[in-house]
Design an enzyme around this catalytic site. Structure first.
Site, PDB file in Angstrom:
ATOM      1  N   ARG A 174      -4.702  14.005  -7.863  1.00 15.87           N
ATOM      2  CA  ARG A 174      -3.348  14.434  -8.568  1.00 15.87           C
ATOM      3  C   ARG A 174      -3.483  14.784 -10.114  1.00 15.87           C
ATOM      4  O   ARG A 174      -2.879  15.833 -10.496  1.00 15.87           O
ATOM      5  CB  ARG A 174      -2.478  13.288  -8.622  1.00 15.87           C
ATOM      6  CG  ARG A 174      -1.247  13.190  -7.330  1.00 15.87           C
ATOM      7  CD  ARG A 174      -2.188  13.405  -5.941  1.00 15.87           C
ATOM      8  NE  ARG A 174      -1.407  13.114  -4.960  1.00 15.87           N
ATOM      9  CZ  ARG A 174      -0.937  11.848  -4.363  1.00 15.87           C
ATOM     10  NH1 ARG A 174      -1.597  10.660  -4.826  1.00 15.87           N
ATOM     11  NH2 ARG A 174       0.115  11.876  -3.204  1.00 15.87           N
ATOM     12  N   ASP A 203      -6.191  15.578  -1.765  1.00 18.55           N
ATOM     13  CA  ASP A 203      -4.786  15.176  -1.425  1.00 18.55           C
ATOM     14  C   ASP A 203      -3.996  16.448  -1.479  1.00 18.55           C
ATOM     15  O   ASP A 203      -4.753  17.594  -1.452  1.00 18.55           O
ATOM     16  CB  ASP A 203      -4.283  14.297  -2.489  1.00 18.55           C
ATOM     17  CG  ASP A 203      -3.034  13.520  -1.942  1.00 18.55           C
ATOM     18  OD1 ASP A 203      -2.172  13.934  -1.518  1.00 18.55           O
ATOM     19  OD2 ASP A 203      -3.050  12.149  -2.042  1.00 18.55           O
ATOM     20  N   HIS A 277      -1.312  14.639   3.757  1.00 17.19           N
ATOM     21  CA  HIS A 277      -1.978  15.029   2.546  1.00 17.19           C
ATOM     22  C   HIS A 277      -3.038  16.266   2.473  1.00 17.19           C
ATOM     23  O   HIS A 277      -4.010  16.084   1.951  1.00 17.19           O
ATOM     24  CB  HIS A 277      -2.556  13.816   1.634  1.00 17.19           C
ATOM     25  CG  HIS A 277      -1.471  12.730   1.400  1.00 17.19           C
ATOM     26  ND1 HIS A 277      -0.490  12.874   0.463  1.00 17.19           N
ATOM     27  CD2 HIS A 277      -1.197  11.577   2.053  1.00 17.19           C
ATOM     28  CE1 HIS A 277       0.188  11.771   0.374  1.00 17.19           C
ATOM     29  NE2 HIS A 277       0.017  10.970   1.380  1.00 17.19           N
ATOM     30  N   ASP A 343      -2.237   8.073   5.863  1.00 22.26           N
ATOM     31  CA  ASP A 343      -0.997   7.585   5.300  1.00 22.26           C
ATOM     32  C   ASP A 343      -0.015   8.677   5.086  1.00 22.26           C
ATOM     33  O   ASP A 343      -0.425   9.793   5.198  1.00 22.26           O
ATOM     34  CB  ASP A 343      -1.212   7.088   3.864  1.00 22.26           C
ATOM     35  CG  ASP A 343      -1.530   7.940   3.011  1.00 22.26           C
ATOM     36  OD1 ASP A 343      -2.670   8.655   3.201  1.00 22.26           O
ATOM     37  OD2 ASP A 343      -1.133   8.019   1.853  1.00 22.26           O
ATOM     38  N   GLU A 344       1.366   8.392   5.496  1.00 21.41           N
ATOM     39  CA  GLU A 344       2.392   9.268   5.099  1.00 21.41           C
ATOM     40  C   GLU A 344       2.174  10.757   5.960  1.00 21.41           C
ATOM     41  O   GLU A 344       2.686  11.771   5.269  1.00 21.41           O
ATOM     42  CB  GLU A 344       2.430   9.754   3.640  1.00 21.41           C
ATOM     43  CG  GLU A 344       2.813   8.325   2.744  1.00 21.41           C
ATOM     44  CD  GLU A 344       2.846   8.398   1.281  1.00 21.41           C
ATOM     45  OE1 GLU A 344       3.732   7.918   0.923  1.00 21.41           O
ATOM     46  OE2 GLU A 344       2.071   9.206   0.623  1.00 21.41           O
ATOM     47  N   THR A 485      -2.354   8.806  -9.703  1.00 24.25           N
ATOM     48  CA  THR A 485      -2.285   9.479 -10.944  1.00 24.25           C
ATOM     49  C   THR A 485      -1.194  10.336 -11.115  1.00 24.25           C
ATOM     50  O   THR A 485      -1.309  11.244 -11.950  1.00 24.25           O
ATOM     51  CB  THR A 485      -3.688  10.090 -11.371  1.00 24.25           C
ATOM     52  OG1 THR A 485      -3.972  10.909 -10.423  1.00 24.25           O
ATOM     53  CG2 THR A 485      -4.653   8.880 -11.663  1.00 24.25           C
TER      54      THR A 485
HETATM   55  C1  ACM Z   1      -0.286   5.665  -0.416  1.00 22.98           C
HETATM   56  O1  ACM Z   1       0.335   5.241  -1.610  1.00 22.98           O
HETATM   57  N1  ACM Z   1       0.319   6.496   0.087  1.00 22.98           N
HETATM   58  C2  ACM Z   1      -1.524   4.835   0.304  1.00 22.98           C
END
Ligand code: ACM
Length: 712
Positions: A174, A203, A277, A343-344, A485
């Site tokens: 980030r 990311d 990501h 994740d996500e 960040t």
């Molecule tokens: C995360 O905070 N997406 C691992």
């Protein structure tokens, strides 16, 4: 018994020791060595003091390269923090020296430190133990401020870590940090006996890790245009386009960082995030993305925060691409673990893509969660072939994982509990408490996530919750603080967010649970802060006082964090996008409901009302939540600031047009008059605006008597 007494200050702890030894139980008697953080497993005061003199010898066994490395590091540390020059040599032990001694049989990173009038001896079986013994000795030698010879009360410390994974995650995607900063940060971690540097390298907003086989990952993926009007206006003369922000880590730089970390007993665990990501990599190699869904293309590395819908596709070529990436990753990072993210990864694109659905059928997989598991398992297999293990964020549990895979729990502790119950190793790094990008106290106006996680919160986190049986608790490899960040634009901000909470994290990760004591820790933190100053660490002071300050009185500026947010669904302390250089204010708001309460304004004489307002880019990928954000309907083209009395509904008592402020990239002070009302009243501040982007925020408000101007 007492060899040298240099000052009353040096004498005091010795006296305290002698007095308390006579009368007090162990906890009191420990006070003179109370300066060690993390608190050692056992500390036994002994008689006398050791004076570590300038020119003293550090003696290591002949031919012991690791002991030599630990001693050399200690010598350098003493020189830079105490001005002592110590001479490292191999050979026989002599009085007055610091001796590094080997002994078989102790646990990983365990050590014994004997300090007495004739010298100090650090005994350990591995490099980590020798290294950490010397860190404890350094802390004893710097418990008192000052330079030169150090007088250390005699003591025996026998110490070993509670957990093997004592980590910090740094997000270099980030925002980019220089290799020099990263090395400095790793050095500071080592002084806390932290031993895992989890490096978030890829990311949506950047791919920072050089991969030789796929150079565009960094050539394209390492660079983006910041969000916001100010960045769009900042034209790079070389290209005639908005200036690109970013940076990459070359493989040479990575090898250097990994070696530097190893010399400090720190393992670097790289993270390459799949299958979400993914935007930066897809901007570099569009064929990695889902190509048959409208709007899925990624024309450039994006600058929004949040959760993008962008996923990698599941073609064989894409899996091979990432297997090849993993081959280079394991070559660069000798860590047991490689982190694959996971994740996500919202599955909308996979659900919408005919080709992904067809592939799911080809692979005989029941749903998109299983498809993610398949993706992850392919990479795990490749890592296992290299003798490595895979770890991922807790979402990897959703479609099932292989028995040997490990889970990093971030959505609270539930992921870790489930993983441990299923027999997986797990690391605790739950939001919000171990997300060090949250604010350190309610009094903290720094940019960051808007929840607070105080020093005490971090310290008090329980890595082995009661829900776990003792056997399951053994599955908890350890704990980790995370520094994402998005809101840490500069290296200084990273430093500020990490310190001093990293001390609390370190003690929670190292010290036996029964030895944890926040009040005792808080006393030991003061000499630690003095060490930070000597090391040049710019730590936060905002969380050091536990009682929140009263908000400034009427007549003074009351900043955003000194007001109340009407709601706290997604609170963020957001950095203004201007000015491009120098300090920018941070605007604290609930982005799902930007609304502030100035509590208890005295309206009895009517009030001059001033508000410093600014705009921040609304650069958040928040899916359908975006539609829930309700903004008032503007009366004028640029909208207004509305102030209501005693509630946020109904007719505003004051409406100030934003036209003047809208033309200013920075902060503008607006003013108006509030009607007189008897007594004290809460003021509710909201904005009306047509579009979400940019979003208005309040930097500060001042209400002052209508005739008498307040002071700044
Ligand atoms: C995360 O905070 N997406 C691992």
């Amino acid at each position: 018994m007492i060899q040298v007494v240099r000052s009353a200050k040096a004498f005091a702890p010795v006296l305290t020791l002698m007095l308390t030894l006579a009368v007090a139980p162990a906890v009191m008697a420990e006070a003179p060595v109370g300066s060690v953080i993390p608190r050692p497993a056992t500390v036994t005061p002994a008689a006398g003091v050791f004076v570590l003199n300038d020119g003293a010898a550090l003696i290591v066994p002949r031919g012991d390269a690791e002991a030599m490395r630990a001693a050399t590091y200690f010598a350098d540390l003493m020189q830079r923090t105490r001005g002592l020059r110590l001479a490292v040599r191999e050979g026989d032990e002599t009085p007055g020296a610091v001796v590094f001694r080997r002994a078989d049989g102790s646990a990983a990173d365990a050590y014994r430190l004997d300090v007495g009038p004739r010298g100090a001896v650090i005994t350990a079986s591995d490099f980590g133990g020798l290294f950490y013994g010397s860190i404890s000795l350094w802390q004893l030698a710097t418990a008192e401020a000052g330079q030169g010879d150090a007088t250390i009360p005699a003591v025996v410390i026998a110490d070993a870590p509670r957990f093997g994974w004592r980590g910090v995650m740094l997000d270099s995607a980030r925002h980019y940090q220089s290799p020099a900063f990263i090395k400095g940060f790793i050095d500071w971690m080592a002084l806390h006996k932290l031993n895992v540097f989890h490096w978030h390298l890829t990311d949506d907003q950047a791919w920072r890790l050089e991969i030789k086989r796929y150079p565009k990952l960094t050539e394209v993926g390492g660079w983006r245009v910041h969000a916001g009007a100010a960045a769009q206006k900042d034209i790079d003369p070389a290209t005639g386009r908005p200036r690109l922000y970013g940076g990459i880590y070359t493989q040479d730089e990575v090898r250097d960082i990994v070696a530097y970390a190893a010399a400090r007993n720190i393992v670097v665990v790289p993270e390459v995030d799949v299958p979400g990501h993914a935007s930066a990599a897809i901007a570099a190699y569009p064929e990695l993305g889902v190509t048959d869904v409208p709007g899925a293309a990624v024309p450039a590395v994006p600058a929004d925060w949040g959760v993008y819908p962008t996923l990698f596709n599941v073609e064989e070529a894409t899996l091979v691409f990432f297997e090849n990436v993993m081959d280079e990753v394991v070559d660069l990072f000798p860590s047991e673990y490689v982190h694959i993210g996971g994740d996500e990864a919202v599955k909308d694109q996979w659900k919408a893509s005919p080709r992904v659905q067809e592939r799911m059928r080809e692979l005989g997989l029941a749903d998109e969660e299983k498809l993610q598991s398949w993706f992850v398992a392919r990479l795990e297999k490749r890592l296992n072939d290299h003798g490595r293990r895979m770890i991922g964020w807790d979402e990897i549990l959703e479609g099932g994982i292989n028995p040997n895979a490990s889970v990093m729990s971030w959505r609270g502790v539930e992921g870790a509990i489930e993983a441990a119950r299923l027999g997986h190793d797990t690391v605790m790094s739950p939001a919000p408490v171990l997300y060090l990008d949250n604010r350190q106290s309610a009094d903290d106006g720094a940019p960051g996530r808007g929840f607070t996680s105080t020093l005490r919160d971090v310290y008090s986190f329980d890595p082995t919750p009661d829900e776990l049986t003792p056997e399951q608790a053994h599955r908890v490899l350890g704990v980790q603080g995370n520094l994402f960040t998005e809101h840490m634009r500069t290296e200084d901000r990273v430093e500020y967010q990490a310190f001093p909470r990293i001390s609390a994290l370190a003690e929670m990760a190292w010290t036996p649970h029964e030895r944890m004591d926040f009040a005792d820790f808080r006393v030991r933190l003061d000499p630690q802060l003095a060490r930070y100053r000597r090391l040049g660490i710019d730590y936060a002071t905002s969380g050091l006082t536990e009682v929140p300050a009263a908000p400034p009185a009427d007549g003074q500026r009351r900043y955003d964090h000194q007001m109340k947010l009407c709601t706290a669904a997604l609170p963020l302390s957001l950095i203004d996008d201007a000015p491009l250089e120098g300090e920018r204010p941070a605007l604290l708001m609930d982005i799902l409901n930007p609304c502030w309460i100035y509590q208890s304004a005295d309206l009895s004489h009517g009030l001059r009302f001033e508000a410093a307002v600014g705009q921040v880019p609304f650069n958040f990928q928040i899916g359908a939540d975006r539609d829930k954000i309700r903004l008032g309907t503007p009366r004028t083209p640029h909208g207004e600031l509305e102030v209501r009395i005693d509630g946020c509904e109904g007719e505003p008592a004051l409406v100030i047009p934003l036209a003047e402020a809208a033309g200013d990239d920075g902060i503008t002070t607006l003013s108006g008059r509030l009607p007189a009302r008897a007594g004290r009243h809460d003021l509710c501040l909201k904005f009306t605006q047509k579009e979400l982007d940019p979003m208005w925020g309040v930097d500060w408000v001042r209400v002052s008597d209508a005739v008498q101007r307040g002071n700044d």
